[in-house]
Every structure is written in C-alpha cells, then in structure tokens.
Design an enzyme around this catalytic site. Structure first.
Site, PDB file in Angstrom:
ATOM      1  N   GLU A   1     -20.243 -72.975 -24.757  1.00 54.22           N
ATOM      2  CA  GLU A   1     -19.547 -72.281 -25.727  1.00 54.22           C
ATOM      3  C   GLU A   1     -18.481 -73.241 -26.158  1.00 54.22           C
ATOM      4  O   GLU A   1     -17.665 -73.904 -25.258  1.00 54.22           O
ATOM      5  CB  GLU A   1     -18.655 -71.240 -24.913  1.00 54.22           C
ATOM      6  CG  GLU A   1     -17.801 -70.338 -25.856  1.00 54.22           C
ATOM      7  CD  GLU A   1     -17.396 -69.071 -25.383  1.00 54.22           C
ATOM      8  OE1 GLU A   1     -17.986 -68.460 -24.513  1.00 54.22           O
ATOM      9  OE2 GLU A   1     -16.035 -68.714 -25.592  1.00 54.22           O
TER      10      GLU A   1
ATOM     11  N   LYS B   1     -13.710 -62.475 -18.157  1.00 54.93           N
ATOM     12  CA  LYS B   1     -14.877 -63.363 -18.859  1.00 54.93           C
ATOM     13  C   LYS B   1     -14.305 -64.580 -19.269  1.00 54.93           C
ATOM     14  O   LYS B   1     -15.204 -65.466 -19.027  1.00 54.93           O
ATOM     15  CB  LYS B   1     -15.322 -62.684 -20.275  1.00 54.93           C
ATOM     16  CG  LYS B   1     -16.748 -63.018 -20.608  1.00 54.93           C
ATOM     17  CD  LYS B   1     -16.478 -64.151 -21.740  1.00 54.93           C
ATOM     18  CE  LYS B   1     -17.873 -64.945 -22.155  1.00 54.93           C
ATOM     19  NZ  LYS B   1     -17.356 -65.944 -23.287  1.00 54.93           N
TER      20      LYS B   1
ATOM     21  N   ASP C   1     -23.944 -71.366  -7.122  1.00 56.80           N
ATOM     22  CA  ASP C   1     -24.676 -70.382  -7.619  1.00 56.80           C
ATOM     23  C   ASP C   1     -23.657 -69.394  -8.348  1.00 56.80           C
ATOM     24  O   ASP C   1     -22.959 -68.494  -7.841  1.00 56.80           O
ATOM     25  CB  ASP C   1     -25.232 -69.484  -6.292  1.00 56.80           C
ATOM     26  CG  ASP C   1     -25.910 -68.132  -6.470  1.00 56.80           C
ATOM     27  OD1 ASP C   1     -25.718 -67.812  -7.746  1.00 56.80           O
ATOM     28  OD2 ASP C   1     -26.602 -67.804  -5.705  1.00 56.80           O
TER      29      ASP C   1
ATOM     30  N   HIS D   1     -11.126 -71.698 -32.017  1.00 58.59           N
ATOM     31  CA  HIS D   1     -12.498 -71.254 -31.803  1.00 58.59           C
ATOM     32  C   HIS D   1     -13.330 -71.706 -32.901  1.00 58.59           C
ATOM     33  O   HIS D   1     -14.408 -72.525 -32.686  1.00 58.59           O
ATOM     34  CB  HIS D   1     -12.759 -69.935 -31.476  1.00 58.59           C
ATOM     35  CG  HIS D   1     -13.985 -69.525 -30.845  1.00 58.59           C
ATOM     36  ND1 HIS D   1     -14.717 -69.903 -29.777  1.00 58.59           N
ATOM     37  CD2 HIS D   1     -15.356 -69.086 -31.423  1.00 58.59           C
ATOM     38  CE1 HIS D   1     -15.517 -69.361 -29.528  1.00 58.59           C
ATOM     39  NE2 HIS D   1     -15.968 -69.056 -30.480  1.00 58.59           N
TER      40      HIS D   1
HETATM   41  C1  MEV Z   1     -14.234 -66.148 -25.138  1.00 59.48           C
HETATM   42  O1  MEV Z   1     -15.203 -66.484 -24.530  1.00 59.48           O
HETATM   43  C2  MEV Z   1     -13.006 -65.708 -24.050  1.00 59.48           C
HETATM   44  C3  MEV Z   1     -11.809 -64.934 -24.471  1.00 59.48           C
HETATM   45  O2  MEV Z   1     -12.351 -63.535 -25.176  1.00 59.48           O
HETATM   46  C4  MEV Z   1     -10.946 -64.582 -23.337  1.00 59.48           C
HETATM   47  C5  MEV Z   1      -9.960 -63.436 -23.550  1.00 59.48           C
HETATM   48  O3  MEV Z   1     -10.003 -62.741 -24.518  1.00 59.48           O
HETATM   49  O4  MEV Z   1      -9.009 -63.431 -22.885  1.00 59.48           O
HETATM   50  C6  MEV Z   1     -11.030 -65.743 -25.500  1.00 59.48           C
END
Ligand code: MEV
Length: 426
Positions: A85, A269, A285, A382
C-alpha cells in the site's frame, strides 16, 4: 468445460503450469512468461521458496521498504516493512522522525503467556471429571517431558493446566486450558505437540477428545507502546493550527473509534498496516496476529480502538496495548533469507523486543493516519504516493514520470487529472 484434475500435486512445476494455462488462460505464452519471470534465477533459493508450500508455480513479490529514525526505549531502529500500500512506509518514516525529537517511543511488556486447549466432551458429573483431572494433572505435565526439555532449558515450558467447564454454553463441553511460556519462539508447533501428548494421556472411557490446538487469542501476551509530549510540541514549523485544538481533535478521533465500530475497524486497519508490514518482513504469522488483535479489540463486548489518547495538564499522550504472539527463532525466521535479514536489521531482537518494535510500528501508523485525517485529510498524501502506480499503469517513461511528479507538486492528484496531463506529454 470441466476444469478438474487428479494427481495435480504429483506433476512437475512445468507440467502444473502447462495444465493451468491450457485450462484457464487465453494467452498461453504470455501467462507462462509472466509466471516464469517471477522465478528466482538462483535455483537453490527458488527451491527453498517452492518448498514453503505445496503446488508452488511461481513467486508473488511485495515491496520490502524500511522506515528509519525510530527511537524505542532509547535505542535507534530502522524498521523493515513488507507492504504493497502506497504511503504506509512514507508515513512511518515521517512519524519515526517526528517522535525521535520528542523522546521517542516508550514500551512495556505486560505479559508473554501463550495458550493452548484440549477440547473434550464428558457426559458424567463435573465433580467426577474434576477428581480425575486433579489425580492425573502431574502425569499430564510429565507426558510432555520429552517435548518440553529444550524449552525448559531456555526458561520456558508449561506454566499450568486448568480444567474448565463450559457446560453452561454447550452441553458436556469441557476443556483443558494450558498456559505456556515459549520464550523467543512463537511456539505454535511446540504448543500443539504438548497438547496432543496431554490429550493422549488424559483420554479414557467416557472422555471424547474433540481437538487439541493452540489458541491464537493471547490477551496476556501483551505489549504497550506510548509516545508523549507537551501539547505545543505537537505542531511542527510555522503551521497556523492551534496545538490544543489539534490535540483535542486528535483525542476526539480516538474517542469516536472507541464508540463507533464502523470507524474502529478502519482505525484498527490503519494500525495493522504498520503491524502486518513488520510481521511479514520478520517471517511471522500475520493471520494469527490479525485474528488476535481484532478479538482483543472487542474484549469489552463491542469493537473498539486499539489505541488510546489523553490530553491533560498540557501533555499529549498516545498509546497502544496489543497482544502479539511473535517469534524470532524457528519457523520462517531463520529459513527465509529476507526474514533473517530483517531480524538482523532490527539487531536480532528477542521475541519481547520484537513485540515492542511491532507495537510501535502500529502506533506510528495510527498517529500518521489520525494526524492526516484531522488536518489535511488522508487523500492528499495518499494520492501523491499513488501517483507512481497510476503512471506505471499508463506505461509512462522515466522522463514522463519526472515531469508529472513535478507538475503535481502543487496540484491535487486525481486519476482524471493525471490521465489528462499524461496525454499532453505524448
Ligand atoms: C488506509 O489503509 C488506512 C486508514 O484508512 C486508517 C484510518 O482511517 O485511520 C487511513
């Protein structure tokens, strides 16, 4: 068309590919070429990878990056990260540097206990099974002598065996709940071997062993990582943002993740972006780590943030508590040359040290995400990082890439804007 085969695993790699391309692909030679272009030219190395799993036909690369300038408990680290990513490694690097001038990351190991269970059914009285268990408990531990000898030398082994009745949830269901210390190994094979020996010794008429397996939920194999600074130190350079407003907004973002599962899942996430990348780089793992982290996030009955934040008396504090069952010996850690290299880069850490480093990677990633989300928004950074993916998809030359990156220095990156600009370069 039937696309089934018997004896596939017995075929050679070439034969497997031949069958696959005929059965599933239109452009046979291109497919073969793609698969083979990912074979390693070093045959010995390729064989090593072939043998990790069954039916290997090629390799699937992920980028291996590093995030420098992390100070953890006063020690300098450059953290290896395996992830596809865009912007994860860049974000980690920025945050590592940011906190390196504010005291770095402080960590604590809160526990290292691992868990395994023998699940069994028993139709008799609970008092009878308790009496049987108490009478045989020392034999159960003894039945693992040969398996635990080496681990005991390293200071690990079986910590305890408990009989637990679960009959209120499932009729006749009991378990032997076994706790372990596995030192620097993740311990999955060790735990499962012990459990099978224990189950064999425990079994008798009237007891039906259903299964013996480690638990990947290890809430007492727990690490905490924290950063803190004066609120006014949160803002860098000449920014016009009020530091207290920003600190409170940041804290509110964490509070939202504590009460709103939809947000909490995305929040966590982002944490796992950092954690999985280092888990993968060190040959650990990531499925076990993921499953455990999310179970831990829901331990209070609803799914919550793995990080917490406090703004009090002019001080900003941000921390994570996360269970991490990791190994720095055994498994892929010594076998995969890149995992071995990653561990060397991390100064050959113990499992506890690796827990600390990986918790920090998660905290750093969450800090980066919340900082962006509560200020500029996430897309700016991003999409800047994603620009290269778009250009690669378009087949841009190096010169075209350079011109495009320059052009988008001061302009928001969107797919259509990149496509438009790219057209002008052709
Ligand atoms: C993207 O991989 C992760 C985010 O969505 C985490 C978040 O929103 O805190 C940027």
């Amino acid at each position: 068309m039937v696309r089934r085969i018997t004896g596939f695993s017995k075929l050679s790699k070439e034969e497997k590919i031949d069958w696959l391309v005929k059965a599933f692909f239109n452009q046979e030679s291109i497919t073969k070429e793609t698969l083979k272009s990912y074979w390693n030219t070093d045959e010995k190395l390729q064989r090593l990878h072939d043998d990790f799993i069954e039916n290997t036909i090629s390799n699937f690369y992920l980028p291996f990056g590093v995030a420098p300038n992390f100070i953890i408990d006063g020690i300098d680290y450059t953290i290896p990260m395996v992830i596809e990513e865009s912007s994860v490694v860049a974000a980690a690097s920025l945050v590592g540097k940011f906190w390196s001038t504010r005291g770095g990351f402080i960590t604590t190991i809160l526990g290292t206990k691992k868990i395994g269970q023998v699940h069994f059914m028993y139709e008799g009285n609970t008092t009878d099974i308790e009496a049987y268990f108490n009478g045989i408990k020392s034999d159960l531990i003894e039945s693992t002598e040969a398996i635990t000898a080496n681990m005991r030398k390293r200071g690990g082994g079986i910590l305890d065996i408990e009989l637990r009745s679960k009959t209120d949830q499932l009729a006749n269901y009991y378990q032997l709940h076994v706790t372990f210390e596995t030192k620097d190994s993740m311990g999955a094979n060790f735990i499962n071997s012990c459990l099978e020996a224990i189950a064999a010794r425990f079994e008798k008429d009237g007891i039906q062993i259903v299964m013996s397996i480690l638990s990947n939920y290890v809430p007492e194999c727990l690490v905490r990582a924290e950063v803190s600074c004066k609120v006014e130190e949160l803002i860098q350079g000449t920014s016009e943002i009020d530091p207290l407003v920003y600190a409170e907004k940041f804290k509110t973002a964490v509070a939202i993740a504590n009460v709103e599962p939809h947000r909490a899942v995305t929040h966590n996430k982002g944490i796992m972006n950092g954690i999985d990348a280092v888990v993968l780089a060190t040959g650990n793992d990531f499925r076990a780590i993921e499953a455990c982290a999310h179970a831990y996030a829901v331990k209070e009955g609803s799914y919550k943030s793995l990080t917490q934040c406090e703004v009090k008396d002019g001080e900003f504090r941000f921390w994570i508590e996360i269970p991490l069952a990791l190994g720095t010996v055994g498994g892929l850690t010594a076998l995969h040359p890149m995992a071995k290299l990653s561990l060397e880069l991390l100064q050959n850490p113990s499992a506890e040290e690796l827990m600390k480093i990986i918790a920090v990677a998660g905290l750093a990633q969450n800090f980066a995400a919340l900082r962006a989300l509560t200020t500029t928004g996430i897309q700016k950074g991003h999409m800047k990082m994603h620009l290269m993916n778009i250009l690669n998809q378009l087949g841009a030359t190096n010169e075209q890439k350079e011109k495009t990156v320059k052009y988008f220095e001061s302009i928001p990156v969107t797919h259509s804007a990149v496509h438009e600009f790219y057209k002008t370069l052709q």
